[in-house]
Design an enzyme around this catalytic site. Structure first.
Site, PDB file in Angstrom:
ATOM      1  N   HIS A 305      -0.908   6.111   7.295  1.00 13.78           N
ATOM      2  CA  HIS A 305      -1.660   7.358   7.229  1.00 13.78           C
ATOM      3  C   HIS A 305      -0.691   8.482   6.908  1.00 13.78           C
ATOM      4  O   HIS A 305       0.452   8.464   7.361  1.00 13.78           O
ATOM      5  CB  HIS A 305      -2.354   7.645   8.573  1.00 13.78           C
ATOM      6  CG  HIS A 305      -3.433   8.668   8.472  1.00 13.78           C
ATOM      7  ND1 HIS A 305      -3.181  10.010   8.540  1.00 13.78           N
ATOM      8  CD2 HIS A 305      -4.770   8.545   8.282  1.00 13.78           C
ATOM      9  CE1 HIS A 305      -4.320  10.668   8.410  1.00 13.78           C
ATOM     10  NE2 HIS A 305      -5.301   9.806   8.248  1.00 13.78           N
ATOM     11  N   ASP A 363      -9.929   3.084   9.260  1.00 16.55           N
ATOM     12  CA  ASP A 363     -10.642   2.259   8.283  1.00 16.55           C
ATOM     13  C   ASP A 363     -10.405   0.772   8.474  1.00 16.55           C
ATOM     14  O   ASP A 363     -11.099  -0.054   7.883  1.00 16.55           O
ATOM     15  CB  ASP A 363     -10.230   2.658   6.862  1.00 16.55           C
ATOM     16  CG  ASP A 363     -10.697   4.054   6.544  1.00 16.55           C
ATOM     17  OD1 ASP A 363     -11.821   4.384   6.931  1.00 16.55           O
ATOM     18  OD2 ASP A 363      -9.932   4.828   5.944  1.00 16.55           O
TER      19      ASP A 363
HETATM   20  N1  CMC Z   1       1.032  -1.351   3.181  1.00 14.12           N
HETATM   21  C1  CMC Z   1       2.324  -1.555   2.826  1.00 14.12           C
HETATM   22  N2  CMC Z   1       3.217  -0.575   2.667  1.00 14.12           N
HETATM   23  C2  CMC Z   1       2.795   0.680   2.868  1.00 14.12           C
HETATM   24  C3  CMC Z   1       1.468   0.979   3.250  1.00 14.12           C
HETATM   25  C4  CMC Z   1       0.584  -0.094   3.400  1.00 14.12           C
HETATM   26  N3  CMC Z   1      -0.686   0.127   3.761  1.00 14.12           N
HETATM   27  N4  CMC Z   1       1.325   2.310   3.377  1.00 14.12           N
HETATM   28  C5  CMC Z   1       2.507   2.850   3.107  1.00 14.12           C
HETATM   29  N5  CMC Z   1       3.408   1.870   2.789  1.00 14.12           N
HETATM   30  C6  CMC Z   1       4.834   2.052   2.463  1.00 14.12           C
HETATM   31  C7  CMC Z   1       4.988   2.591   1.049  1.00 14.12           C
HETATM   32  O1  CMC Z   1       5.181   1.542   0.136  1.00 14.12           O
HETATM   33  C8  CMC Z   1       6.215   3.446   1.187  1.00 14.12           C
HETATM   34  O2  CMC Z   1       7.345   2.600   1.170  1.00 14.12           O
HETATM   35  P1  CMC Z   1       8.728   3.124   0.522  1.00 14.12           P
HETATM   36  O3  CMC Z   1       9.169   4.277   1.355  1.00 14.12           O
HETATM   37  O4  CMC Z   1       9.622   1.930   0.640  1.00 14.12           O
HETATM   38  O5  CMC Z   1       8.411   3.504  -0.885  1.00 14.12           O
HETATM   39  C9  CMC Z   1       6.110   4.035   2.601  1.00 14.12           C
HETATM   40  O6  CMC Z   1       5.313   3.090   3.334  1.00 14.12           O
HETATM   41  C10 CMC Z   1       5.450   5.408   2.651  1.00 14.12           C
HETATM   42  O7  CMC Z   1       4.225   5.346   1.929  1.00 14.12           O
HETATM   43  P2  CMC Z   1       3.553   6.603   1.192  1.00 14.12           P
HETATM   44  O8  CMC Z   1       2.527   6.104   0.259  1.00 14.12           O
HETATM   45  O9  CMC Z   1       4.636   7.481   0.635  1.00 14.12           O
HETATM   46  O10 CMC Z   1       2.895   7.348   2.422  1.00 14.12           O
HETATM   47  P3  CMC Z   1       1.753   8.406   2.353  1.00 14.12           P
HETATM   48  O11 CMC Z   1       1.811   9.170   3.621  1.00 14.12           O
HETATM   49  O12 CMC Z   1       1.775   9.193   1.085  1.00 14.12           O
HETATM   50  O13 CMC Z   1       0.431   7.492   2.262  1.00 14.12           O
HETATM   51  C11 CMC Z   1      -1.528   6.308   2.761  1.00 14.12           C
HETATM   52  C12 CMC Z   1      -0.478   7.325   3.257  1.00 14.12           C
HETATM   53  C13 CMC Z   1      -2.702   6.274   3.738  1.00 14.12           C
HETATM   54  C14 CMC Z   1      -2.082   6.743   1.372  1.00 14.12           C
HETATM   55  C15 CMC Z   1      -0.870   4.917   2.659  1.00 14.12           C
HETATM   56  O14 CMC Z   1      -0.346   4.526   3.903  1.00 14.12           O
HETATM   57  C16 CMC Z   1      -1.813   3.847   2.115  1.00 14.12           C
HETATM   58  O15 CMC Z   1      -1.939   3.702   0.885  1.00 14.12           O
HETATM   59  N6  CMC Z   1      -2.529   3.090   3.025  1.00 14.12           N
HETATM   60  C17 CMC Z   1      -3.511   2.136   2.606  1.00 14.12           C
HETATM   61  C18 CMC Z   1      -4.828   2.845   2.295  1.00 14.12           C
HETATM   62  C19 CMC Z   1      -5.550   3.331   3.527  1.00 14.12           C
HETATM   63  O16 CMC Z   1      -5.704   2.599   4.498  1.00 14.12           O
HETATM   64  N7  CMC Z   1      -6.044   4.582   3.475  1.00 14.12           N
HETATM   65  C20 CMC Z   1      -6.827   5.156   4.559  1.00 14.12           C
HETATM   66  C21 CMC Z   1      -6.191   6.332   5.191  1.00 14.12           C
HETATM   67  S1  CMC Z   1      -7.089   6.897   6.628  1.00 14.12           S
HETATM   68  C22 CMC Z   1      -8.445   7.735   5.961  1.00 14.12           C
HETATM   69  C23 CMC Z   1      -8.628   9.140   6.474  1.00 14.12           C
HETATM   70  O17 CMC Z   1      -8.141   9.511   7.561  1.00 14.12           O
HETATM   71  O18 CMC Z   1      -9.300   9.913   5.739  1.00 14.12           O
END
Ligand code: CMC
Length: 429
Positions: A305, A363
């Protein structure tokens, strides 16, 4: 942090005021930065930018805390009901018994939509995504309720707010009914908010329909858990749309449009699809390895998240709701739940997920629950929209009432061509 922060731009040093909230990080007020230095700040995705002051919702992502008007989400979900949460969001305090009865009555009396809306609905293709239907039908409300669109009138703002909360389930159920070719079911005002919604979704005119109280309670909790989440993408969209003084129903339609995206409201559908793809607890290890592989774009849906770097408090509550619903259905050994539990256990112990602070989010479990209750996956985001409407409308009203409010107008770092002269068509190579 001191009360000012000093920044040097092009050798010019200026002091910027630092503001403190009730709780949470301080903010550096950069409002005068451009006037004093000629520089903008640059923050794509707004990861370090507070766009407003708000008294509604507080999140501590490191500690896994979510408060609505100061009340922990756990207490509201376990002890309250959704309409009480709506009252709290709109008025800032929990209602007394009399206030609650009055509020529930007012919301209930606004559940019907203008009958002309039925005809509006029948213009859609039956196979339209229900979120497409929601974007259009919520926007269309602005063409029906002219007596509640003067945003400078506090009374009209409240009527618009109550109308939105009351009519959203009706529109959502109509979108569902239309997609499956069944007649619309009118609201029944002796039912509570969530039971009424379930009935509008699942009743048919040829049979009596009894609302399952376990499902109604579960969905009510799901609505509470999704009611607000401070300045997320859809809420910021509603605020930005509203900052121009736009019609309130049109602003909420903008929020619905933003919520539709898979990175926001669409993630529960993606999480469910992933669990179905994994299929068995034995395959979990393979998918965890895929998620960790830098060369594989696969991510564990329902994990991680932007704000929570700890267990999402809503996920804990959601997990309980899932168990309650599956128990009611006699599906304690649901294969999807087994996959989810196994996945969660493995990921929580894995160095990759621990180091990156990736925990299950709301989710992760909500898709299993909604599927078990009979909702098709493309309705999941619609249910999220029903619940989030109160957050959107409360944040919209707070913005209108904010004396600091002005039209939202971000700046940019221009990286396109510098000024150049027009070349006539016949002179271009
Ligand atoms: N599985 C594997 N690796 C992950 C995941 C995951 N679900 N989420 C983040 N990472 C890794 C990512 O590859 C990155 O690694 P590195 O630093 O080596 O490049 C690191 O963790 C940070 O990820 P980020 O994408 O820069 O983090 P963010 O804060 O921008 O993204 C997120 C947050 C929710 C978009 C992401 O965790 C994700 O894509 N999760 C899966 C989709 C999901 O479940 N979304 C629902 C969010 S809750 C809905 C709401 O509250 O509205």
């Amino acid at each position: 942090m001191s009360a000012t922060s000093t920044i040097t731009v092009d050798g010019k040093q200026i002091d910027l005021p630092v503001k403190s909230g009730t709780i949470g990080p301080d903010v550096v007020d950069i409002g005068k930065l451009y006037a004093q230095t000629g520089a903008f700040t640059f923050d794509p995705g707004f990861t370090s930018t507070a766009s407003c002051e708000s008294k509604i919702t507080y999140i501590d992502g490191d500690e896994g805390v979510l408060l609505y008007r100061g009340y922990p989400i756990e207490q509201l979900a376990e002890q309250g009901d959704f309409l009480e949460t709506c009252y709290l969001m709109l008025f800032g305090a929990l209602p007394t018994e009399a206030q609650k009865a009055d509020f529930d009555y007012r919301v209930t009396r606004h559940t019907m939509v203008h009958d002309q809306m039925n005809r509006f609905f029948t213009g859609f293709r039956r196979d339209a995504h229900p979120m497409a239907v929601m974007v259009a039908s919520v926007g269309a409300l602005s063409a029906f309720y002219h007596d509640s669109t003067d945003i400078t009138d506090e009374n009209q703002r409240m009527i618009a707010s109550i109308r939105m909360i009351a009519k959203m389930p009706t529109l959502a159920a109509m979108a569902y009914k239309y997609s499956i070719g069944q007649p619309f079911v009118y609201p029944k005002n002796d039912l509570d908010y969530t039971s009424n919604f379930l009935r509008m979704c699942y009743a048919v005119p040829c049979e009596e329909y009894e609302v399952n109280p376990v499902f109604a309670k579960a969905l009510d909790k799901i609505f509470i858990l999704h009611a607000d989440h401070e300045q997320n993408a859809s809420t910021s969209t509603v605020r930005l749309a509203g900052s121009s003084g736009a019609n309130p129903f049109a602003c909420i339609a903008a929020g619905v449009a933003c919520l539709w995206g898979p990175a926001h409201g669409g993630a529960n559908e993606a999480a469910l699809k992933m669990l179905m793809e994994i299929g068995t607890p034995e395959s979990v290890g393979k998918y965890v390895a895929k998620a960790k592989d830098k060369n594989d774009p696969f991510r564990l849906m329902g994990f991680g998240h932007r704000v929570y770097k700890n267990y999402d408090p809503r996920a804990r509550l959601m997990q309980k709701v899932t168990h309650e619903v599956l128990k009611e259905l006699g599906h304690q050994n649901d294969p999807l739940l087994e996959v989810a539990v196994q996945l969660e256990q493995i990921a929580l112990k894995d160095e990759y997920f621990i180091e990156k602070k990736l925990y299950p989010n709301i989710d992760f479990y909500s898709g299993i629950t909604l599927k078990a209750m009979g909702f098709p996956t493309d309705m999941f985001t619609v249910l999220f929209a029903v619940a989030r409407t109160v957050g959107w409308i409360a944040q919209w009203a707070e913005m209108i009432e904010d004396p600091m409010q002005k039209i939202g107008r971000p700046r940019q770092l221009y990286v396109g061509p510098a000024k150049r002269d027009y070349v006539p068509l016949d002179a271009r190579s």
